[in-house]
Design a protein around this motif. Sequence first.
Motif, PDB file in Angstrom:
ATOM      1  N   ASN A 295       1.474 -64.686 -69.370  1.00  0.00           N
ATOM      2  CA  ASN A 295       2.370 -63.602 -68.949  1.00  0.00           C
ATOM      3  C   ASN A 295       2.408 -63.584 -67.419  1.00  0.00           C
ATOM      4  N   ALA A 296       2.809 -62.491 -66.842  1.00  0.00           N
ATOM      5  CA  ALA A 296       2.936 -62.411 -65.383  1.00  0.00           C
ATOM      6  C   ALA A 296       1.611 -62.643 -64.665  1.00  0.00           C
ATOM      7  N   THR A 297       0.505 -62.323 -65.311  1.00  0.00           N
ATOM      8  CA  THR A 297      -0.808 -62.516 -64.689  1.00  0.00           C
ATOM      9  C   THR A 297      -1.038 -63.970 -64.296  1.00  0.00           C
ATOM     10  N   GLN A 298      -0.477 -64.882 -65.086  1.00  0.00           N
ATOM     11  CA  GLN A 298      -0.630 -66.309 -64.795  1.00  0.00           C
ATOM     12  C   GLN A 298       0.532 -66.849 -63.965  1.00  0.00           C
ATOM     13  N   GLY A 299       1.457 -65.984 -63.577  1.00  0.00           N
ATOM     14  CA  GLY A 299       2.586 -66.403 -62.751  1.00  0.00           C
ATOM     15  C   GLY A 299       3.869 -66.659 -63.519  1.00  0.00           C
ATOM     16  N   ALA A 300       3.877 -66.392 -64.822  1.00  0.00           N
ATOM     17  CA  ALA A 300       5.097 -66.609 -65.610  1.00  0.00           C
ATOM     18  C   ALA A 300       6.176 -65.621 -65.179  1.00  0.00           C
ATOM     19  N   THR A 301       7.393 -66.095 -65.052  1.00  0.00           N
ATOM     20  CA  THR A 301       8.513 -65.227 -64.665  1.00  0.00           C
ATOM     21  C   THR A 301       9.626 -65.233 -65.700  1.00  0.00           C
ATOM     22  N   ASN A 302       9.576 -66.126 -66.673  1.00  0.00           N
ATOM     23  CA  ASN A 302      10.642 -66.223 -67.664  1.00  0.00           C
ATOM     24  C   ASN A 302      10.211 -65.890 -69.083  1.00  0.00           C
ATOM     25  N   PHE A 303       9.054 -66.383 -69.502  1.00  0.00           N
ATOM     26  CA  PHE A 303       8.614 -66.211 -70.878  1.00  0.00           C
ATOM     27  C   PHE A 303       7.159 -65.791 -70.936  1.00  0.00           C
ATOM     28  N   ALA A 304       6.813 -65.099 -72.015  1.00  0.00           N
ATOM     29  CA  ALA A 304       5.423 -64.775 -72.319  1.00  0.00           C
ATOM     30  C   ALA A 304       5.069 -65.421 -73.642  1.00  0.00           C
ATOM     31  N   MET A 305       3.788 -65.730 -73.803  1.00  0.00           N
ATOM     32  CA  MET A 305       3.298 -66.314 -75.050  1.00  0.00           C
ATOM     33  C   MET A 305       2.130 -65.475 -75.547  1.00  0.00           C
ATOM     34  N   CYS A 306       2.163 -65.197 -76.837  1.00  0.00           N
ATOM     35  CA  CYS A 306       1.155 -64.346 -77.444  1.00  0.00           C
ATOM     36  C   CYS A 306       0.660 -64.994 -78.727  1.00  0.00           C
ATOM     37  N   ILE A 307      -0.630 -64.871 -78.999  1.00  0.00           N
ATOM     38  CA  ILE A 307      -1.189 -65.302 -80.274  1.00  0.00           C
ATOM     39  C   ILE A 307      -1.423 -64.032 -81.087  1.00  0.00           C
ATOM     40  N   TYR A 308      -0.702 -63.928 -82.211  1.00  0.00           N
ATOM     41  CA  TYR A 308      -0.867 -62.789 -83.121  1.00  0.00           C
ATOM     42  C   TYR A 308      -1.829 -63.181 -84.225  1.00  0.00           C
ATOM     43  N   GLU A 309      -2.730 -62.266 -84.570  1.00  0.00           N
ATOM     44  CA  GLU A 309      -3.694 -62.505 -85.637  1.00  0.00           C
ATOM     45  C   GLU A 309      -3.626 -61.321 -86.601  1.00  0.00           C
ATOM     46  N   LEU A 310      -3.321 -61.630 -87.875  1.00  0.00           N
ATOM     47  CA  LEU A 310      -3.143 -60.605 -88.894  1.00  0.00           C
ATOM     48  C   LEU A 310      -4.177 -60.835 -89.997  1.00  0.00           C
ATOM     49  N   GLN A 311      -4.969 -59.800 -90.253  1.00  0.00           N
ATOM     50  CA  GLN A 311      -6.041 -59.890 -91.242  1.00  0.00           C
ATOM     51  C   GLN A 311      -5.481 -59.976 -92.668  1.00  0.00           C
ATOM     52  N   PRO A 312      -6.236 -60.565 -93.609  1.00  0.00           N
ATOM     53  CA  PRO A 312      -5.793 -60.656 -95.002  1.00  0.00           C
ATOM     54  C   PRO A 312      -5.429 -59.283 -95.571  1.00  0.00           C
ATOM     55  N   GLY A 313      -4.319 -59.240 -96.317  1.00  0.00           N
ATOM     56  CA  GLY A 313      -3.884 -58.005 -96.956  1.00  0.00           C
ATOM     57  C   GLY A 313      -3.206 -57.009 -96.044  1.00  0.00           C
ATOM     58  N   LYS A 314      -3.057 -57.333 -94.767  1.00  0.00           N
ATOM     59  CA  LYS A 314      -2.469 -56.401 -93.790  1.00  0.00           C
ATOM     60  C   LYS A 314      -1.027 -56.793 -93.479  1.00  0.00           C
ATOM     61  N   THR A 315      -0.281 -55.837 -92.925  1.00  0.00           N
ATOM     62  CA  THR A 315       1.104 -56.075 -92.534  1.00  0.00           C
ATOM     63  C   THR A 315       1.352 -55.539 -91.133  1.00  0.00           C
ATOM     64  N   SER A 316       2.321 -56.121 -90.472  1.00  0.00           N
ATOM     65  CA  SER A 316       2.795 -55.553 -89.208  1.00  0.00           C
ATOM     66  C   SER A 316       3.746 -54.416 -89.556  1.00  0.00           C
ATOM     67  N   PRO A 317       4.065 -53.557 -88.604  1.00  0.00           N
ATOM     68  CA  PRO A 317       5.092 -52.546 -88.876  1.00  0.00           C
ATOM     69  C   PRO A 317       6.442 -53.234 -89.121  1.00  0.00           C
ATOM     70  N   PHE A 318       7.312 -52.608 -89.889  1.00  0.00           N
ATOM     71  CA  PHE A 318       8.697 -53.078 -90.015  1.00  0.00           C
ATOM     72  C   PHE A 318       9.359 -52.618 -88.731  1.00  0.00           C
ATOM     73  N   HIS A 319       9.805 -53.553 -87.897  1.00  0.00           N
ATOM     74  CA  HIS A 319      10.240 -53.212 -86.544  1.00  0.00           C
ATOM     75  C   HIS A 319      11.331 -54.153 -86.068  1.00  0.00           C
ATOM     76  N   GLN A 320      11.822 -53.882 -84.863  1.00  0.00           N
ATOM     77  CA  GLN A 320      12.818 -54.746 -84.231  1.00  0.00           C
ATOM     78  C   GLN A 320      12.581 -54.737 -82.733  1.00  0.00           C
ATOM     79  N   HIS A 321      13.204 -55.692 -82.058  1.00  0.00           N
ATOM     80  CA  HIS A 321      13.136 -55.807 -80.598  1.00  0.00           C
ATOM     81  C   HIS A 321      14.559 -55.960 -80.070  1.00  0.00           C
ATOM     82  N   ASP A 322      14.762 -55.625 -78.811  1.00  0.00           N
ATOM     83  CA  ASP A 322      16.067 -55.826 -78.174  1.00  0.00           C
ATOM     84  C   ASP A 322      16.303 -57.286 -77.813  1.00  0.00           C
TER      85      ASP A 322
END
Length: 116
Positions: A26-53
């Motif tokens: 992200n910006a901490t490493q000097g990125a100005t265009n894109f961010a990268m994230c590693i998502y980790e979801l535990q067994p039997g769990k769900t993310s919220p039903f959501h949207q992004h712009d």
Amino acid sequence: MYVKDYLNVPAEAAGSDGLTARWVINATQGATNFAMCIYELQPGKTSPFHQHDHEHEIFVFEGHGLVTAPGGVTEIHPGSSIFIPPGEQHQFSNSGDSLLRMVGVMSFASIPPMRS
């Protein structure tokens, strides 16, 4: 250049029980265009039903699950590549018995919180 093992980046709570995010680039490493994230979801769990712009891209590299969108439910597994257009409601579910681990890439300028 910046290189770091993602396991050395702290996991942060990410909007629901059993879901964490490791913001590896992200910006901490000097990125100005894109961010990268590693998502980790535990067994039997769900993310919220959501949207992004903004669009975002997901690559599954560990575990098995489901992604739900208005068009239906799709099984995901290691190697699955997912494109989510702006404004599309979506949800990830871990249907396996081990961690569901995914890489997310999004426009750095458009990383507002998830909307449900």
